[in-house]
Design a protein around this motif. Structure first.
Motif, PDB file in Angstrom:
ATOM      1  N   UNK A 103      75.269  38.030 111.899  1.00  0.00           N
ATOM      2  CA  UNK A 103      74.667  37.525 111.303  1.00  0.00           C
ATOM      3  C   UNK A 103      74.152  37.422 109.822  1.00  0.00           C
ATOM      4  N   UNK A 104      74.105  35.626 108.987  1.00  0.00           N
ATOM      5  CA  UNK A 104      74.520  35.981 107.660  1.00  0.00           C
ATOM      6  C   UNK A 104      72.806  35.731 106.914  1.00  0.00           C
ATOM      7  N   UNK A 105      71.930  35.113 108.050  1.00  0.00           N
ATOM      8  CA  UNK A 105      71.427  33.730 107.924  1.00  0.00           C
ATOM      9  C   UNK A 105      69.344  34.240 109.160  1.00  0.00           C
ATOM     10  N   UNK A 106      68.553  33.709 107.966  1.00  0.00           N
ATOM     11  CA  UNK A 106      67.382  34.459 108.596  1.00  0.00           C
ATOM     12  C   UNK A 106      66.844  33.174 109.800  1.00  0.00           C
ATOM     13  N   UNK A 107      66.616  34.303 110.726  1.00  0.00           N
ATOM     14  CA  UNK A 107      66.867  33.034 112.569  1.00  0.00           C
ATOM     15  C   UNK A 107      65.132  32.732 112.508  1.00  0.00           C
ATOM     16  N   UNK A 108      65.422  31.851 113.055  1.00  0.00           N
ATOM     17  CA  UNK A 108      63.982  30.854 113.344  1.00  0.00           C
ATOM     18  C   UNK A 108      63.310  31.521 114.907  1.00  0.00           C
ATOM     19  N   UNK A 109      65.072  30.951 115.931  1.00  0.00           N
ATOM     20  CA  UNK A 109      64.275  31.221 117.447  1.00  0.00           C
ATOM     21  C   UNK A 109      66.068  31.728 117.818  1.00  0.00           C
ATOM     22  N   UNK A 110      66.077  32.335 119.253  1.00  0.00           N
ATOM     23  CA  UNK A 110      67.508  33.056 119.780  1.00  0.00           C
ATOM     24  C   UNK A 110      66.884  32.597 120.902  1.00  0.00           C
ATOM     25  N   UNK A 111      67.716  32.073 121.732  1.00  0.00           N
ATOM     26  CA  UNK A 111      67.314  32.355 123.001  1.00  0.00           C
ATOM     27  C   UNK A 111      68.643  32.522 124.156  1.00  0.00           C
ATOM     28  N   UNK A 112      68.593  33.372 124.713  1.00  0.00           N
ATOM     29  CA  UNK A 112      69.653  34.156 126.307  1.00  0.00           C
ATOM     30  C   UNK A 112      69.775  32.896 127.550  1.00  0.00           C
ATOM     31  N   UNK A 113      70.898  32.020 127.575  1.00  0.00           N
ATOM     32  CA  UNK A 113      70.750  31.300 128.691  1.00  0.00           C
ATOM     33  C   UNK A 113      71.881  32.483 130.303  1.00  0.00           C
ATOM     34  N   UNK A 114      71.365  33.149 130.672  1.00  0.00           N
ATOM     35  CA  UNK A 114      72.853  34.179 131.900  1.00  0.00           C
ATOM     36  C   UNK A 114      72.488  33.877 132.680  1.00  0.00           C
ATOM     37  N   UNK A 115      74.306  33.750 134.082  1.00  0.00           N
ATOM     38  CA  UNK A 115      74.099  33.715 134.970  1.00  0.00           C
ATOM     39  C   UNK A 115      75.148  34.828 135.528  1.00  0.00           C
ATOM     40  N   UNK A 116      74.483  35.856 135.463  1.00  0.00           N
ATOM     41  CA  UNK A 116      75.361  37.174 136.209  1.00  0.00           C
ATOM     42  C   UNK A 116      75.258  37.370 137.570  1.00  0.00           C
TER      43      UNK A 116
END
Length: 823
Positions: free
Chosen positions: A91-104
């Motif tokens: 990632x080259x930019x500053x992050x505001x928010x991040x979320x993972x959605x996963x079905x395992x």
């Protein structure tokens, strides 16, 4: 004159033969680029990846354990392999928010930059995977850097369960789908998804099955496998996998977690190795801390009991005769000093662990049990001056907790199934003590997935019907079409959830399913108001051969309960004409019930369960109620010499009904005795810490029988601690305890009793103390709530409210704290 049940053709009863599911996938999640991925290459050594499964599953003999010759013949069977999946990105930019959605599926662990994300375990919850699967959200904003790596470890769970019962229960090999949505501070976005660019490798888990256990080879651990710096060039490309379902739904149910540490109480020398005693029958696993040479295999076998010699575990009650083998975990040491391990993708029901392979004498501090369950909030409490009664409550709560496993299971080791009759019986006791609003919603939604999916039960004369669910409300092991008593949960679970939590949504969502079930009963099951079939009053003392109540009585009473509930639900949902129809049917069934089962001369329905379940269901003519209750007392104290004979249906309301009709002295007696059959026989004489499937006269046996010793259906009676001793009862017309009743029983011999329930309106408290014949009762009513105090055993002259006399022995109180004194 024959009584004919009124049947009206309702438009809702001609629904499609298969339930339609609303697509609940969050519209804000873009799954378009994400693909299901997995890895099926299997390089595991046969020695560790396969375990023996008993070839046959003969009928259970509850009085013996010794396996038959057929049972002893083992067939090796492999699990699907557990795998590691990874993806590095920058990632080259500053992050505001991040979320993972996963079905395992079946189970997963999410890793990011070398660390596990979150504290969820055994994630996601089980469901019927061909119909729906749950995705889970993880906020990973603080975990992302410039250079990152995602890692997913997959296990079989119930999705890939191919060992117990039948290989045909497996839906397939583990697989996952995932989206990482990133929002940057400059307003742009980025997605990282599961696709062909991911890499795959076998994991250190060589065997995992939720019933049989886990084998973990620490020598095969891959250090830093989910770090960006790890070189994965030797890893294989992932495989694209078929989607198990098109219906991805966010899991609203609370996650499974390690909620409580249980320290072992003793270590016993075993014939082979040692036995760890956790001091408590529990659900979860054992965490170990060992220091052994490389390649040392530490074998752990789990059970509820010991053999009579105390030198071996006795795994009979954990179901080896039906699931095929003993619950067993194996840890293979890497040999570089102290090693701490616990399983990821299995759990056990156990008190004892026989551990082999250690070369040094173990100490207690090397081991810890973890109680693992759905992390719902505890909202109820009970304590009184009698330690034996406190033990009944504690055992009831442990048994419920042990079976909150993404559903309400019947037992945590042998079957692990959501039997519908069990849920009905324990629903109220559980709802007083745990916030199960989301669990009951999931239960009702799960039930939709098994509607019309199972053959008619061979023991019933009733035909297959596309509107009927199965006896088990989720998964492939459905155990045939719901019998009329077990199927009552189709209506009663949504109804109880509405009453206790004010949850209107659950009855709205379940309406079509509930009406379909009722239509099936009306058209094809009932005959002149009576239902002749069902499992009946399951598991009375001594086992089902001792059942003394006709299944027709309990099934018809449950039919009446569901008709009454459907009438009230129809009113709630503004279906007034349907409410009238259900009310008319209920009246006709009540008349038919009493015409068939009530002996007007003896004022009896023929058994303890007959009397108590008729009273609890509201089926007894008002002028006969006290007489039937008096006959119940006579049946217990005279005909059965002071012991109860009730199975799960009769035992649920037994003590509350006795108390309400002036026979609390019999409750006191039944809660005091400790010989067979009694609650004290379980907890005091035998020291059991969870309720068994049924009480047998174990004093006459050298060993405990094969049945489970952790069955929450037998915690159903524990509702009496709140509703009767504490007196806190919901008002169906004002759900969620907006208005409720306070109707306590000041049980003779108790010096004090303290009960609380955290309702949707706030905490309700009821504390009373008996001081030389004068009751001082302190109550707390939360804001926006009203309580109707009912003291029918006393006159108004005996009662003072905040030091002032009352006009009647029944009166309303608004929010606040009060002291009521009763002479």
């Amino acid at each position: 004159m024959k009584l004919k049940l009124l049947l009206i053709a309702l438009p809702f009863l001609v629904l499609q033969t298969e339930m339609v599911f609303s697509q609940s996938t969050d519209e804000n999640i873009n799954w378009d680029k994400a693909k299901w991925i997995g890895y099926t290459k299997d390089s595991r050594p046969e020695k560790w990846s396969a375990r023996g499964v008993m070839r046959n599953q003969p009928p259970m003999n509850i009085n013996t354990w010794e396996p038959t010759e057929a049972e002893l013949k083992m067939t090796p069977r492999k699990t699907h392999p557990s795998v590691l999946l990874r993806k590095a990105f920058t990632l080259e930019k500053d992050i505001a928010s991040a979320e993972v959605v996963i079905c395992g599926l079946g189970l997963y662990e999410l890793h990011l930059n070398g660390k596990k994300v979150g504290d969820r375990v055994l994630d996601p919850a089980q469901t019927s995977y061909e119909k729906q699967a749950f995705f889970v959200r993880h906020n990973v904003t603080s975990l992302l850097k410039k250079n990152n790596s995602l890692g997913v470890m997959l296990g079989n769970g119930f999705y890939g369960q191919n060992m117990a019962f039948s290989p045909g229960l497996s839906y397939g090999k583990p697989r996952a789908i995932m989206v990482l949505d990133i929002a940057f501070q400059d307003g742009t976005t980025k997605q990282v998804v599961t696709d062909e660019s991911w890499k795959a490798h076998s994991s250190p888990i060589l065997f995992d099955n939720v019933y049989h256990g886990e084998t973990y080879d620490a020598r095969k651990e891959i250090k830093n496998w989910s770090n960006y710096s790890y070189n994965d060039t030797s890893w294989d490309a992932v495989e694209l996998m078929k989607a198990p379902t098109t219906n991805l739904i966010e899991q609203e149910l609370e996650p499974m977690r390690k909620v409580r540490k249980v320290n072992p109480t003793a270590i016993l020398q075993a014939e082979k190795g040692w036995i760890i005693d956790l001091g408590q029958n529990m659900t979860g696993w054992l965490q170990i801390n060992v220091e052994e040479k490389e390649g040392t295999a530490i074998k752990m076998r789990f059970s509820e009991h010991l053999m009579p010699d105390k030198r071996n575990i006795d795994p009979a009650s954990t179901g080896i005769h039906v699931v095929g083998n003993t619950q067993t975990d194996i840890y293979i040491c890497k040999g570089d000093g102290e090693e701490t391990w616990e399983p990821r993708f299995t759990y056990h029901g156990f008190r004892y662990v026989q551990i082999e392979g250690l070369t040094k004498n173990p100490s207690l501090n090397q081991f810890a049990g973890w109680l693992v369950r759905t992390d719902v909030e505890r909202i109820g409490s009970f304590e009184c001056s009698n330690e034996q009664i406190n033990k009944f409550y504690e055992v009831s709560m442990w048994t419920i907790e042990d079976n909150l496993q993404g559903l309400l299971s019947d037992c945590p080791h042998r079957e692990r199934c959501a039997w519908m009759g069990d849920a009905y019986v324990v629903a109220e006791a559980a709802s007083y003590n745990f916030d199960l609003k989301r669990l009951w919603q999931k239960t009702s939604n799960d039930t939709k997935t098994v509607v019309g999916k199972s053959k008619a039960h061979f023991k019933d004369p009733f035909p297959y019907d596309s509107r009927a669910p199965a006896n088990i409300s989720v998964g492939k092991r459905m155990c045939l079409q719901a019998r009329p008593d077990w199927g009552a949960a189709t209506v009663m679970i949504p109804w109880f959830s509405y009453v206790y939590y004010g949850d209107k949504k659950i009855v709205e969502d379940a309406w079509n399913m509930m009406e379909g079930w009722m239509g099936y009963l009306d058209e094809k099951v009932q005959e002149e108001g009576i239902i002749n079939g069902g499992f009946g009053d399951w598991c009375p003392p001594g086992g089902n051969p001792n059942m003394d109540t006709a299944p027709a009585l309990t099934s018809t009473a449950l039919y009446y309960q569901t008709l009454v509930a459907m009438k009230k639900i129809a009113v709630i949902l503004d279906k007034e004409s349907l409410a009238k129809t259900y009310d008319q049917k209920a009246i006709l069934v009540k008349n038919a019930f009493n015409a068939k089962f009530l002996n007007k001369e003896t004022n009896s329905y023929g058994s303890q369960t007959g009397n108590v379940f008729a009273l609890y269901s509201g089926l007894v003519p008002k002028k006969k109620s006290q007489l039937v209750a008096d006959n119940l007392a006579q049946l217990i104290m005279e005909k059965n010499k002071g012991y109860y004979t009730t199975g799960i249906f009769g035992h649920r309301p037994l003590y509350t009904v006795l108390n309400d009709f002036g026979h609390s002295n019999i409750t006191k007696h039944l809660w005091k005795i400790t010989d067979f059959p009694s609650l004290g026989f379980v907890t005091q004489t035998h020291g059991l810490t969870t309720w068994p499937e049924h009480i047998a006269n174990w004093n006459k046996q050298e060993r405990y029988h094969r049945n489970s010793f952790n069955h929450p259906m037998n915690s159903g009676f524990a509702a009496s601690f709140h509703e009767s001793l504490g007196g806190i009862r919901p008002n169906e017309n004002h759900p969620g305890f907006q208005k409720f009743y306070l109707k306590p029983t000041f049980l003779e011999g108790l010096e004090w009793c303290e009960v609380s329930h955290k309702s949707p309106q706030g905490e309700i408290k009821s504390y009373w103390k008996n001081d030389k014949g004068t009751i001082a009762w302190s109550i707390t009513i939360p804001e926006n709530a009203t309580a109707l105090v009912q003291l029918p055993m006393y006159t108004s002259k005996q009662i003072k409210l905040n030091k002032k006399r009352v006009k009647e022995n029944s009166f309303e109180l608004t929010s606040g704290e009060y002291v009521i004194k009763i002479k």
